[in-house]
Every structure is written in structure tokens, then in C-alpha cells.
Design an enzyme around this catalytic site. Structure first.
Site, PDB file in Angstrom:
ATOM      1  CG  LEU A 200       0.202  -3.500  19.563  1.00  0.00           C
ATOM      2  CD1 LEU A 200       1.670  -3.826  19.792  1.00  0.00           C
ATOM      3  CD2 LEU A 200       0.065  -2.128  18.930  1.00  0.00           C
ATOM      4  CB  SER A 201      -4.173  -4.509  14.310  1.00  0.00           C
ATOM      5  OG  SER A 201      -5.429  -4.363  14.919  1.00  0.00           O
TER       6      SER A 201
END
Length: 357
Positions: free
Chosen positions: A63-64
Site C-alpha cells: 500500500l502506498s
């Protein structure tokens, strides 16, 4: 990448911080972020880190940072009914938020390199549809995910209104990405350490704008088959909805509009999520005294500090007493309306997407 805003205690607190730092700037994007709890996309045991402005990776799952997703969502300028392609769709977190804005007549496709991550994304999507209280508050464009390398998309694939690439794009792949975009469309991707917004203004004309300095892992080059050429990957079809599905959409929309009109007529405001009071930070006034030949700062509490300390203590006691109260389950008015309709139980189940709450 990340760390641009303070950590939150929960999803709403994180969104408050992103708004305050001007990463979230529009109501539409804010509503999508509040509707999808970022923590639901973390593995058990790692959820404590979900509300920090940091990227997270475990195996192939990634996940960014929230500040990156915020800038991406704002830069895409999403509208209902548009088509969206997520290159490197990962957990499906971004695609699900996008689906809340696109609505039931949009197109929402994702391509992801790792098959285990696609399965993870499908599980999270099913959990959102079956369990999230937010699902009945929006008209949703359900994402469709396929396994493959986004550099191997078949040459006869359709074009999209909006595209995001979640991996670093080398300069020699820039034109490949642009071809996937419709005229008038927007492509957001990291290229040469800049998150860049590219608008296709004509058949052969483009406008580019740098959004944010970023650091992304580069796209993985496709492997070749026995013929020395990479296999092409087909994207999901742009299927026309069937009559049964259209009927469900319009029945739910009609009931939702009826509920909203009914609440307005009764003067009942639609409840917004409660805002957490931020704890005020105590500021100390320093006075200076000589000790020998040195000037030493000594903290001096002011009357205002003492008052602030008392207020904070009262707020903590109030929060604790509220936390001890049994939490009321959220009221799902749409589901209640559907269940009261004079219809067979099987049809009611279909109208509620077979949700159990």
C-alpha cells in the site's frame, strides 16, 4: 514515501490530517476516503500502522502512503460514469475508493502482476460489499481485476478516461501508457521521480504537470515466451449491464432518494461522522536563572497552562465515560426499506446484494 502528515488514531483522524495538510481538497475525494477504512486492507497484526502516513509492504502486498493516494485521487478528477484503469492494482484499496465515485455506470478495471495479490484484493472487495456500512450509502462501480504485467496489455484493448500506474515508469514506456488513454482523459503516474498528471488534449497532443516528488519501485519488465515475445494480457470486457442488474440499481436509487426526501421533510440532518477533539498541547514559558556563571532555562507554568491541563483532564474523563457506553449499531435505512417491501425473500436478498446487515 510518506510521513507528510501526523499519524491518526483511526481512519477519520487520518483523513482529518490529510485535509488539514491540503492533500485532500474536494468533498468527493474526502467522502471516498472516509467510506473505506484503510486498516481493513492490512493483514492482522499490522493494523496499528494503518493510520500512519507511510507506505506498507508485506511480501507482494503493498500500500502506498495515504498522502500519495490523496494526490492521485485529486489529480484524476474523477466523475460518475467514467472508465478507469489501475495499472498495478494491488490490494484494491484505491480501486474501491474510485468505484464509489464512478457509480454503477462507470468502468473500473485493474491489472496486477501477482496472482496472490489479486486473490487478496478480491477477498477485500467481497468483504467490503458484504460487511461495510458504507456500501449502502453509495452507488458503486465494482472493480474487476486480472493477473498480468501491465506492459503486456493486448494492442487491441479499449482506451480509458482515467488511468493510474502504481509503479515507476521508465521514460521509454511513457508513450505506451499514453496510448491507453482516451482523448480528453487523464493519466497519473510516477515518472523520473515525479508523480505526474498527463492530460490527452488531442490525438497527438498532451499536457503534463508535475504533482509531487516521489520514489516508486520501477515496473517489472515482462518475461518472454518460447517465441522470444512476451504474451499479451487481455483486460476485462466492458460488458453492458443486464436488465435485472439495472432494475436493482434503479430500485435502490429510488429508495435512497425517498429516504433522503423523508429525512429532509422531517428536518432530520444526515449524520456526519463525529469529529475527534484534538488535545491541546501545553506550552511552557521559560524563565532564566543564573547558576554560577551559566544562564539556565527554568520552566514556569502559567495560569493558562494550569487551566489547559484541567480542560484536557476533563476531556479525557468524558471520552473514557463515553467509551464505556455500549455502542449503538449504525442504522441502515436503505436495508430497512428493502426488507419492508412486499416482495419474496429471495428478491429482497438480491436487492441487498445478499448482505446480512
Amino acid at each position: 514515501m510518506g510521513g507528510a502528515v501526523s499519524a491518526g488514531e483511526d481512519n477519520d483522524d487520518l483523513i482529518d490530517n490529510l485535509k488539514e495538510a491540503q492533500y485532500i481538497r474536494t468533498e468527493r475525494v474526502e467522502q471516498a476516503f472516509r467510506a473505506i477504512d484503510r486498516g481493513d486492507y492490512y493483514l492482522e497484526g499490522y493494523r496499528d500502522n494503518a493510520y500512519k502516513d507511510l507506505a506498507w509492504k508485506h511480501g507482494n502486498i503493498h500500500l502506498s502512503a495515504p498522502c500519495i493516494y490523496s494526490e492521485v485521487m485529486e489529480a484524476l478528477k474523477l466523475q460518475p460514469g467514467l472508465s478507469f484503469l489501475n495499472l498495478g492494482s494491488g490490494t484494491g484499496y484505491l480501486s474501491t475508493m474510485v468505484g464509489l465515485i464512478l457509480g454503477p455506470f462507470g468502468i473500473n478495471h485493474g491489472i496486477e502482476l501477482h496472482s496472490d495479490v489479486v486473490e487478496y484484493a478480491k477477498e477485500k472487495l467481497e468483504s467490503f460489499i458484504k460487511n461495510s456500512d458504507s456500501f449502502d450509502k453509495f452507488e458503486f462501480c465494482e472493480p474487476a481485476f486480472v493477473v498480468g504485467n501491465c506492459l503486456q496489455i493486448a494492442s487491441d484493448s479499449h482506451q480509458y478516461d482515467r488511468i493510474y500506474c502504481g509503479a515507476g515508469v521508465q521514460k521509454d514506456h511513457e508513450n505506451y501508457m499514453k496510448i491507453l488513454l482516451k482523448v480528453g482523459g487523464i493519466l497519473v503516474m510516477p515518472i523520473e521521480d515525479q508523480l505526474t498528471q498527463i492530460m490527452r488534449t488531442g490525438q497527438n497532443t498532451w499536457e503534463s504537470k508535475n504533482i509531487l516528488a516521489v520514489s516508486f519501485a520501477p515496473l517489472i519488465q515482462p518475461s518472454k515466451n518460447d517465441n522470444g515475445k512476451p504474451d499479451s494480457v487481455g483486460l476485462p470486457p466492458c460488458a453492458v449491464r443486464n436488465l435485472q442488474d439495472l432494475a436493482r440499481i434503479y430500485i435502490r436509487r429510488t429508495l435512497r432518494n425517498f429516504i433522503n426526501d423523508e429525512m429532509q421533510a422531517k428536518g432530520i440532518p444526515q449524520r456526519a461522522p463525529p469529529k475527534r477533539k484534538r488535545k491541546r498541547v501545553k506550552q511552557r514559558i521559560n524563565t532564566y536563572v543564573f547558576v554560577g556563571n551559566q544562564l539556565i532555562p527554568q520552566p514556569l507554568d502559567s495560569e493558562e497552562d494550569e487551566k489547559m491541563e484541567e480542560d484536557n483532564k476533563e476531556e479525557e474523563e468524558k471520552d473514557h465515560s463515553e467509551a464505556m457506553k455500549p455502542e449503538e449499531p449504525p442504522q441502515n435505512l436503505l436495508r430497512e426499506k428493502i426488507m419492508k417491501l412486499p416482495l419474496p425473500e429471495s428478491l429482497k436478498a438480491y436487492l441487498t446484494y445478499f448482505r446480512e446487515k
